[in-house]
Design an enzyme around this catalytic site. Sequence first.
Site, PDB file in Angstrom:
ATOM      1  N   ASP A 147      -5.728  62.870 -23.958  1.00  0.00           N
ATOM      2  CA  ASP A 147      -6.863  62.274 -23.560  1.00  0.00           C
ATOM      3  C   ASP A 147      -8.109  62.830 -24.376  1.00  0.00           C
ATOM      4  OD1 ASP A 147      -8.517  60.098 -22.083  1.00  0.00           O
ATOM      5  OD2 ASP A 147      -8.146  61.268 -19.668  1.00  0.00           O
ATOM      6  N   GLU A 212     -14.419  57.820 -29.439  1.00  0.00           N
ATOM      7  CA  GLU A 212     -15.982  57.416 -28.653  1.00  0.00           C
ATOM      8  C   GLU A 212     -16.932  57.216 -29.277  1.00  0.00           C
ATOM      9  OE1 GLU A 212     -16.358  56.578 -25.578  1.00  0.00           O
ATOM     10  OE2 GLU A 212     -15.232  58.043 -24.132  1.00  0.00           O
TER      11      GLU A 212
END
Length: 312
Positions: A147, A212
């Site tokens: 993650d 991102e």
Amino acid sequence: MIETVSRAPRTARPGPGTSRQSQDSSQEKKASMTPQAPNMALDVPPGVVTGENLLKLLDHAKTNGYAIPAVNVSSTSTANAVLEAAKKANAPVMIQVSQGGGAFLCGKGIEDPKGELPASAAGSVALALHVRAVAAYYGVPVVMHSDHCAKKLLPWFDKMLEADEAYYKKFGEPLFSSHMLDLSEEPDDENIEICAKYFAKMAKIDLFLEMEIGITGGEEDGVNNEDVDPEKLYTTPEQVWAVYEALSKIGPALRGNRPPPGSFLDVYASDEQGTRSTDVERTRSRPAGRFGIGRVRSGEPRNSPKFRRDVQ
């Protein structure tokens, strides 16, 4: 051919004043409303999937309009619980480990100095090895993912990548299926440059990269954007194109014949105050947040009817 499997409703005795016919009708209605999970066993092998099998799995999810849940775990027992749930649902699943989860799995008594993060990496690698060892027994495809990794956590990322490379030399595929770089705190140019550098290494061993671009609302991993201008919550076409130009030349996960970003939805609910609210209709019209995984954020509580409509 993809099979669909649903669990048959358990038969119960009719209550007072309830006919068998009306009860059967009620059970049939409930069964028809139960989501049917795709059985991927015929198309993607069970166990941890990488490379082309991972791409096949993601394409199948997109084509058939379903989401693959991603669950963060911090122990082998919680990983097993996720695998058991996937087996019962007869559906693929993503297992994720965070830097903190890796450190916890390694043991709270082990020092994990900043700038090195050896315990975080050791715990994350140990979890991936465990999932590798047992996942196939559960009979479903499993995506092993790490993650959010901010710039300050890159030593953790580097050590996992070293483990991937060593595993690839021995077995012909990486230990993990994919990793995430979250450099959204950095300027876009630096974000894309670092991601491109890592993706060049990862593509050589069939590793997928999640990144991102831009910012997301609310608070996540210590980054607080609750008071940010709502306009900044949307990834612009220019940002998307910059990422696509840089990364599509490196690896097959961004082939030109595949829609670059926004192919999958990662749905988030707000808290009860709706502090993560954004315009869902607008988000549908262009990708936002993660490159390759567009985020839809609903300003409604998770259990509300409007939230369910927003997700649909």
